[in-house]
Scaffold this motif. Structure first.
Motif, PDB file in Angstrom:
ATOM      1  N   UNK A 116      -6.275  -7.063   3.208  1.00 20.93           N
ATOM      2  CA  UNK A 116      -6.697  -5.817   3.259  1.00 20.93           C
ATOM      3  C   UNK A 116      -5.589  -5.165   3.551  1.00 20.93           C
ATOM      4  N   UNK A 117      -4.362  -5.573   3.871  1.00 23.20           N
ATOM      5  CA  UNK A 117      -3.420  -4.678   4.440  1.00 23.20           C
ATOM      6  C   UNK A 117      -3.543  -4.459   5.805  1.00 23.20           C
ATOM      7  N   UNK A 118      -4.413  -4.909   6.827  1.00 18.30           N
ATOM      8  CA  UNK A 118      -4.568  -4.450   7.985  1.00 18.30           C
ATOM      9  C   UNK A 118      -4.147  -5.488   8.958  1.00 18.30           C
ATOM     10  N   UNK A 178       0.780  -1.146  -0.030  1.00 13.81           N
ATOM     11  CA  UNK A 178       0.107   0.059   0.066  1.00 13.81           C
ATOM     12  C   UNK A 178       1.066   1.221   0.073  1.00 13.81           C
ATOM     13  N   UNK A 179       0.481   2.365  -0.644  1.00 10.79           N
ATOM     14  CA  UNK A 179       1.121   3.592  -0.694  1.00 10.79           C
ATOM     15  C   UNK A 179       1.773   4.115   0.590  1.00 10.79           C
ATOM     16  N   UNK A 216      -4.060   1.927  10.049  1.00  7.80           N
ATOM     17  CA  UNK A 216      -3.117   2.102   9.207  1.00  7.80           C
ATOM     18  C   UNK A 216      -2.896   0.696   8.213  1.00  7.80           C
ATOM     19  N   UNK A 217      -2.834   1.248   6.788  1.00  9.53           N
ATOM     20  CA  UNK A 217      -2.449  -0.218   5.914  1.00  9.53           C
ATOM     21  C   UNK A 217      -1.060  -0.252   5.822  1.00  9.53           C
ATOM     22  N   UNK A 218      -0.754  -1.500   5.633  1.00  9.67           N
ATOM     23  CA  UNK A 218       0.975  -1.708   5.133  1.00  9.67           C
ATOM     24  C   UNK A 218       0.733  -2.573   4.166  1.00  9.67           C
TER      25      UNK A 218
END
Length: 423
Positions: free
Chosen positions: A404-406, A357-358, A372-374
Motif C-alpha cells: 500500500x506504499x506505507x 504514489x503521487x 504518508x505513502x511513498x
C-alpha cells in the motif's frame, strides 16, 4: 479455507516426475510463436466441439484457481484462494451467418479472496485473477471485421478496452497482477478498464505487413460497472466521460528462427472530471490523461530454430500529475522458456514492479497529519509447468515491500500456486 487447489497441484507435480515432455506438440499449430504458448483445449477432439467448429462456432472455457499464503501482514497472515471461470465462443460470421467477421461472446465469474485484500493491503494483487469485477458478469459481446487485405481492423461492442491496448505477452507468465495483465498506473489513475469488466466502445487498427501497427478507440467510462451486483449492467447510467486511447507499436520475429521483439507506446485521455489528488477542496479537473511505453526482446537462444531462449521486458507508465494516484509505475523482468530442452513450453520467470504514489498526495498527507505513502515494490520468481496441452501449474514466491506504499505496514513473503485449465 480449503487447501484443495494446493493438494491437486502437488499431485499433478508428482505425476510429472514420471512423465516425458507431453506428446501433443504434433497437434499444436506450427510454427510455434516465441512469445506466447498456445493452449490446446481439453475438448479439442470432442465430437460436439468439432461439429460446432464446422459451423463456425468455436467454444471457449477456462478455469483458474490461485491459492496463496503470506508470512506477515498488517491484517494478519493466512491462506486465501481466488477463482476465475469464463465461458464463451468465437463465431465466424461468414460460416454461421454469411457475412465476414468474428463475433465474440463471453461470460465470467470471479469469487473467493486474495492475499492482498485479506492480509497485506498491497495494491499489487498476488493473485491476478482477483478483482476487476468480482462477481458473475456479462464480460464481452464484440464484433470485428477485417478489410483492405486484412490491414484494417474495425471492432465494436461491449468489452474491456484493455483487451486491445497496453498488453505485452511475456507479462502473462506471472501470478500477480503487477505483471500479469496491464500496467497498474492507468488502472488506478484513470478510467482504464481491464478484463472481465466490459464497456461500450469502438476500436480502429491498421496493421502494416512490416510489423508496424497503429490503433485508437473510444469507450464509455462507467466506474460502477466493476461493483458487485453490477455484472449485467450494460446501460450508461453512471457514465462519467469517455476514454480515448492511442497506441503505436512494432512487432517482429515471432517464430523460432529469429530474435523476436515487441515495442509499443501509448497515450490515453479520460474526459471524466476528477478530484485534485493533492487538494480535495480544489475545483475538479476536467480530464485525466497519461502515457505508457512497453518493450520485450528475445536476447538469447540455445540453437538456430527454436522457441527456447531468454527474453527481457520492461514497462513504464506516467499518470496525470494533478489527478493520478500512481504518478509513475515501472516493471522489468526476464523469462526463460525451455530451461530443460525436453520441455520447451515450461517457463522460468523473474520480475520486479514499482508503483510511485503521487508527490501531491504525499504532501497533502503530510500536511494533514496522515500516514504518508511513498512507493510499493514487488518481486516474483516462478516456474510455469505445462503439465498437459491444456493445463498449466505455476508455483511462485513473491516479496512485497511497503504494501500500500506505507512504511508502517510490514513487508511480506507470499507463496502462491496458480492452476489454469483451458477446457
Amino acid at each position: 479455507m480449503t487447501h484443495t487447489p494446493w493438494l491437486i497441484g502437488a499431485g499433478l507435480v508428482a505425476l510429472m516426475g514420471s512423465m516425458p515432455a507431453w506428446a501433443a506438440d504434433a497437434d499444436a499449430p506450427k510454427p510455434k510463436t516465441v512469445d506466447t504458448i498456445t493452449q490446446t483445449p481439453l475438448s479439442a477432439d470432442w465430437a460436439a466441439r468439432l461439429w460446432l467448429q464446422d459451423r463456425g462456432i468455436t467454444p471457449s472455457a477456462r478455469i483458474v484457481i490461485a491459492s496463496g499464503v503470506n508470512s506477515a501482514g498488517y491484517k494478519g497472515k493466512g491462506w486465501s484462494t481466488a477463482e476465475h471461470i469464463d465461458l464463451g465462443a468465437m463465431i465466424d460470421t461468414g460460416k454461421a451467418f454469411g457475412f465476414d467477421g468474428k463475433l465474440r461472446v463471453v461470460f465470467s465469474d470471479r469469487f473467493g479472496n486474495a492475499v492482498n485484500e485479506r492480509s497485506t493491503g498491497s495494491y499489487i494483487q498476488n493473485q491476478a485473477f482477483y478483482g476487476q469485477g468480482q462477481n458473475l458478469r456479462f464480460n464481452e459481446l464484440s464484433y470485428e471485421r477485417l478489410m483492405l487485405d486484412k490491414r484494417l481492423s474495425l471492432k465494436g461492442g461491449f468489452y474491456s478496452m484493455g483487451n486491445d491496448f497496453g498488453g505485452l505477452p511475456y507479462t502473462c507468465n506471472f501470478n500477480n497482477n503487477g505483471q500479469c495483465g496491464h500496467p497498474l498506473g492507468p488502472i488506478y489513475s484513470s478510467g482504464w478498464l481491464d478484463n472481465p469488466t466490459g464497456q461500450w466502445g469502438l476500436r480502429v487498427k491498421w496493421n502494416d505487413p512490416s510489423g508496424w501497427y497503429a490503433q485508437t478507440g473510444i469507450y464509455d467510462v462507467v466506474p460502477t460497472r466493476k461493483q458487485a451486483g453490477s455484472g449485467f449492467r450494460v446501460s450508461d447510467r453512471g457514465k462519467t466521460g469517455l476514454f480515448l486511447p492511442v497506441e503505436v507499436g512494432y512487432s517482429h520475429g515471432k517464430t523460432g528462427d529469429d530474435y523476436g521483439g515487441t515495442y509499443k507506446i501509448g497515450y490515453y485521455l479520460d474526459t471524466s472530471n476528477a478530484d485534485d489528488i493533492g487538494d480535495p477542496t480544489a475545483a475538479r479537473a476536467s480530464h485525466r490523461s497519461g502515457s505508457y511505453i512497453q518493450l520485450a526482446q528475445r536476447v538469447w537462444k540455445p540453437e538456430g530454430d527454436t522457441v527456447r531462449g531468454l527474453s527481457v521486458f520492461g514497462v513504464a507508465t506516467r499518470a496525470d500529475a494533478k489527478t493520478g494516484l500512481m504518478r509513475y509505475s515501472w516493471e522489468a523482468g526476464v523469462s526463460w522458456r525451455g530451461v530443460v530442452a525436453s520441455r520447451e513450453d515450461d517457463v522460468l520467470s523473474l520480475a520486479w514492479n514499482r508503483l510511485d504514489i503521487s508527490d501531491r498526495l504525499a504532501r497533502y498527507q503530510q500536511v494533514t497529519g496522515k500516514d504518508v505513502q511513498s512507493n510499493e515494490q514487488f518481486v516474483e520468481l516462478n516456474y510455469g509447468v505445462q503439465v498437459t496441452r491444456w493445463l498449466i501449474l505455476r508455483p511462485s514466491v513473491q516479496y512485497v515491500a511497503r504494501p500500500g506504499a506505507y512504511d508502517s505496514r510490514p513487508d511480506s513473503w507470499v507463496f502462491t500456486l496458480q492452476a489454469q485449465a483451458t477446457l
